[in-house]
Design an enzyme around this catalytic site. Structure first.
Site, PDB file in Angstrom:
ATOM      1  CG  ASP A  34       2.909 -10.623  -9.792  1.00  0.00           C
ATOM      2  OD1 ASP A  34       2.605  -9.650  -9.121  1.00  0.00           O
ATOM      3  OD2 ASP A  34       3.200 -11.816  -9.265  1.00  0.00           O
ATOM      4  CE  LYS A  39      -1.361  -9.862  -6.842  1.00  0.00           C
ATOM      5  NZ  LYS A  39      -0.180  -9.434  -6.213  1.00  0.00           N
ATOM      6  NE  ARG A 157      -3.377   9.892   0.906  1.00  0.00           N
ATOM      7  CZ  ARG A 157      -4.293  10.691   0.851  1.00  0.00           C
ATOM      8  NH1 ARG A 157      -4.566  11.134   2.046  1.00  0.00           N
ATOM      9  NH2 ARG A 157      -4.703  11.319  -0.273  1.00  0.00           N
ATOM     10  CG  ASN A 231       6.482   6.846   3.802  1.00  0.00           C
ATOM     11  OD1 ASN A 231       5.430   7.551   3.510  1.00  0.00           O
ATOM     12  ND2 ASN A 231       6.382   5.401   3.351  1.00  0.00           N
ATOM     13  CG  PHE A 272      -0.240  12.287   8.388  1.00  0.00           C
ATOM     14  CD1 PHE A 272      -0.980  12.520   7.180  1.00  0.00           C
ATOM     15  CD2 PHE A 272      -0.094  10.991   8.428  1.00  0.00           C
ATOM     16  CE1 PHE A 272      -1.466  11.863   6.285  1.00  0.00           C
ATOM     17  CE2 PHE A 272      -0.328   9.779   7.696  1.00  0.00           C
ATOM     18  CZ  PHE A 272      -0.972  10.446   6.519  1.00  0.00           C
ATOM     19  CG  LEU A 273      -1.089  17.459  13.599  1.00  0.00           C
ATOM     20  CD1 LEU A 273      -1.197  18.788  13.458  1.00  0.00           C
ATOM     21  CD2 LEU A 273       0.207  16.682  14.409  1.00  0.00           C
ATOM     22  CB  ALA A 275      -4.708  11.286  18.945  1.00  0.00           C
ATOM     23  CB  CYS A 283       4.236   2.506   3.965  1.00  0.00           C
ATOM     24  SG  CYS A 283       3.894   2.038   2.321  1.00  0.00           S
TER      25      CYS A 283
HETATM   26  C1  UDX Z   1       1.354   5.884   3.655  1.00  0.00           C
HETATM   27  C2  UDX Z   1       1.990   7.219   3.147  1.00  0.00           C
HETATM   28  O1  UDX Z   1       0.857   8.064   3.473  1.00  0.00           O
HETATM   29  C3  UDX Z   1       2.164   7.163   1.623  1.00  0.00           C
HETATM   30  O2  UDX Z   1       2.460   8.289   1.530  1.00  0.00           O
HETATM   31  C4  UDX Z   1       3.054   6.113   1.151  1.00  0.00           C
HETATM   32  O3  UDX Z   1       3.435   6.000  -0.097  1.00  0.00           O
HETATM   33  C5  UDX Z   1       2.882   4.602   1.877  1.00  0.00           C
HETATM   34  O4  UDX Z   1       2.525   4.707   3.370  1.00  0.00           O
HETATM   35  P1  UDX Z   1      -0.650   4.253   4.107  1.00  0.00           P
HETATM   36  O5  UDX Z   1       0.077   3.403   4.521  1.00  0.00           O
HETATM   37  O6  UDX Z   1      -1.748   3.988   3.169  1.00  0.00           O
HETATM   38  O7  UDX Z   1       0.250   5.514   3.262  1.00  0.00           O
HETATM   39  O8  UDX Z   1      -1.692   5.102   4.955  1.00  0.00           O
HETATM   40  P2  UDX Z   1      -1.851   6.338   5.626  1.00  0.00           P
HETATM   41  O9  UDX Z   1      -3.096   7.018   5.278  1.00  0.00           O
HETATM   42  O10 UDX Z   1      -0.512   7.689   5.337  1.00  0.00           O
HETATM   43  O11 UDX Z   1      -2.045   5.860   7.385  1.00  0.00           O
HETATM   44  C6  UDX Z   1      -0.690   5.273   7.840  1.00  0.00           C
HETATM   45  C7  UDX Z   1      -1.169   4.968   9.244  1.00  0.00           C
HETATM   46  O12 UDX Z   1      -1.157   6.283  10.224  1.00  0.00           O
HETATM   47  C8  UDX Z   1      -2.476   4.203   9.375  1.00  0.00           C
HETATM   48  O13 UDX Z   1      -2.607   3.318  10.330  1.00  0.00           O
HETATM   49  C9  UDX Z   1      -3.498   5.579   9.761  1.00  0.00           C
HETATM   50  O14 UDX Z   1      -4.566   5.056  10.560  1.00  0.00           O
HETATM   51  C10 UDX Z   1      -2.512   6.240  10.967  1.00  0.00           C
HETATM   52  N1  UDX Z   1      -2.700   7.706  10.884  1.00  0.00           N
HETATM   53  C11 UDX Z   1      -2.565   8.555   9.808  1.00  0.00           C
HETATM   54  C12 UDX Z   1      -3.024   8.196  12.367  1.00  0.00           C
HETATM   55  O15 UDX Z   1      -2.945   7.579  13.353  1.00  0.00           O
HETATM   56  N2  UDX Z   1      -3.190   9.415  12.016  1.00  0.00           N
HETATM   57  C13 UDX Z   1      -3.113  10.324  11.314  1.00  0.00           C
HETATM   58  O16 UDX Z   1      -3.268  11.438  11.488  1.00  0.00           O
HETATM   59  C14 UDX Z   1      -2.741   9.693   9.849  1.00  0.00           C
END
Ligand code: UDX
Length: 471
Positions: A34, A39, A157, A231, A272-273, A275, A283
């Site tokens: 880095d 860091k 994640r 994503n 990921f459903l 609300a 990301c």
């Molecule tokens: C995400 C991807 O999951 C991961 O594969 C990629 O490498 C980086 O981006 P991350 O950003 O750590 O990971 O979070 P994730 O757990 O996926 O949630 C993303 C956002 O969606 C969060 O704000 C979370 O609260 C929201 N979310 C997730 C929802 O609102 N509802 C869901 O059902 C799932």
């Protein structure tokens, strides 16, 4: 165990640091590079700059033998067989990914190549980035037989990144030559063969020696697209359920029941459903914009993604209005906020819907006392404590004499509050839950006025303010 590979990981952010620790964990010699000297010093001295489960354990397990930290990219390049680029790709003003860090690192690597290397993109990058890296390296006078560029996207994640790495759903290896593919396969062999899971101190997770992660070999371009498309698809799923939640709210149905019903279809799946207040983080917002931009550049109209983004913005706005519907006005009202990070389990506040909502509350004159188990330090850099913004060490201190409690992220401990205690701590027993952490019926029984997302609002009084459609 298979033979260890000499690896350099450039960038010690969320992706780079986790990758470096996990490569060491599966038997490789890793140098993590880095250019931020402070860091590097922190990491050398045993500090862990991010909140990530198992990361402190892995770093202390391997720090003095298999993983080291440096700012010297030159010697790291010369010692490594594979160099993973895991530097930031921030969003530029057009929505495209800003690849200047990747460009700079590729040039620096090129100037120091003295034997065959595989340069691997680990950062999330648009399709064709591998082509650009190859050109940059060639322009610096390195001939084709001395290097390959490959793509190995991560799907980590935050909060569960170590387990996600070591127990991946799949390992995607994008390579154009046999030689590069072989080296990448060798790096991941401890996982793909199942060997790693036999070790007594392996990090626990979904995979095991009889169910190791599958390896998918693709072209580099396909690997790049897999990452962006994954994503973008997940973000689409979230925006989709958020709109369904709004319909549920309008007709008095419960989105949790609806999501369960949809998710039981194996073609859709239950994940990921959930609300809520909309997606955030480092990301999804960035990658949806970048993928849309890539499509545009290729002459493909991906306006679906524009709509996904619009719905996500709208979801935060709707939630804010819901809080207003319970409190009528904000000026001088005391509001307890649980959650500042973009989700539970992390200290990351990048693109956090929670912070947007807090800022809006402050803008409208509310006095906010917030608690987050890990993100307080980072939040204070953006919203310093003052007479209007306060931070509390626990949920009950935040709730003391508040006119309402607002839940903005999904830390497990927010789902396990002592409701009795909360009831007498709050000035008014009003909870507006942006993550549906509680059952409306339970909350009613406990005497709360409880508003959530995509479910009928319930009040223990006959107070009509819970009609969620009040302006
Ligand atoms: C995400 C991807 O999951 C991961 O594969 C990629 O490498 C980086 O981006 P991350 O950003 O750590 O990971 O979070 P994730 O757990 O996926 O949630 C993303 C956002 O969606 C969060 O704000 C979370 O609260 C929201 N979310 C997730 C929802 O609102 N509802 C869901 O059902 C799932």
């Amino acid at each position: 165990m298979s033979k260890g590979v000499s690896i350099a990981v450039v960038g010690s952010g969320y992706v780079g640091l986790v990758a470096a620790a996990c490569f060491a964990e599966i038997g490789h010699s890793v140098v993590c590079v880095d250019n931020d000297e402070a860091k590097v010093r922190t990491l050398r001295e045993g500090g862990v700059p991010i909140h990530e489960e198992y990361l402190p354990e892995l770093l202390s397990r391997h720090r003095s033998n298999r993983v080291e930290f440096t700012s010297d990219l030159r010697s790291a390049t010369q010692r490594a067989q594979a160099i993973f680029i895991a530097v930031g790709t921030p969003q530029s003003q057009t929505g495209s990914a800003d690849l200047s860090y990747v460009d700079a690192v590729a040039s620096e690597i090129a100037r120091n190549i003295d034997s065959y290397k595989v340069i691997v993109e680990k950062s999330t990058v648009p399709v064709y980035t591998n082509e650009w890296i190859r050109r940059v390296i060639e322009r610096n006078g390195v001939s084709r037989e001395h290097f390959d560029v490959a793509s190995n996207p991560e799907f980590l994640r935050e909060g569960t990144a170590v387990a996600d790495f070591l127990h991946a759903d799949r390992i995607v290896l994008g390579a154009e030559t046999e030689r590069a593919a072989e080296l990448l396969k060798q790096i991941y062999l401890p996982l793909s063969s199942g060997d790693y899971y036999r070790s007594a101190d392996a990090v626990p997770g979904a995979r095991g020696e009889n169910d190791p992660p599958p390896v998918l070999l693709t072209s580099t371009k396909a690997a790049e697209i897999i990452k962006h498309a994954s994503n973008a698809f997940l973000a689409t799923k979230i925006s989709f359920i958020n709109v369904v939640a709004n319909i549920c709210e309008a007709v008095g149905a419960d989105v949790e029941e609806v999501a369960r019903g949809i998710g039981m279809d194996s073609r859709i799946g239950p994940k990921f459903l959930r609300a809520g207040v909309g997606y955030g983080g480092s990301c999804f917002p960035k990658d949806v914009a970048a993928f849309r931009y890539v499509a545009e550049q290729m002459g493909v109209d991906f306006c679906l993604l524009k709509e996904v983004e619009r719905i996500n913005e709208e979801q935060k706005r709707r939630f804010f209005h819901k809080v207003r519907s319970a409190l009528w006005t904000f000026r001088g009202k005391k509001i307890a906020v649980l959650g500042l990070a973009f989700k539970g389990g992390t200290d990351d506040i990048r693109e956090s819907p929670a912070l947007d909502i807090v800022k809006q509350l402050l803008h409208e004159g509310a006095i906010v006392t917030a608690h987050d188990p890990a993100a307080e330090g980072r939040a204070k850099e953006v919203i310093p404590p003052g007479s209007q913004m306060r931070y509390a060490d626990d949920p009950y201190t935040a709730a003391q004499d508040a006119d309402a409690l607002v839940i903005l992220n999904d830390w497990q401990e927010f789902a396990e509050l002592d409701l009795n205690r909360l009831h007498y701590t709050l000035r008014y027993p009003i909870i507006i839950d942006g993550r549906n952490l509680y059952g409306p019926a339970t909350m009613l029984e406990q005497g709360f006025t409880y508003l959530s997302v995509g479910r009928p609002g319930l009040s223990h009084t006959r107070d009509a303010a819970v009609g969620q459609r009040l302006p």
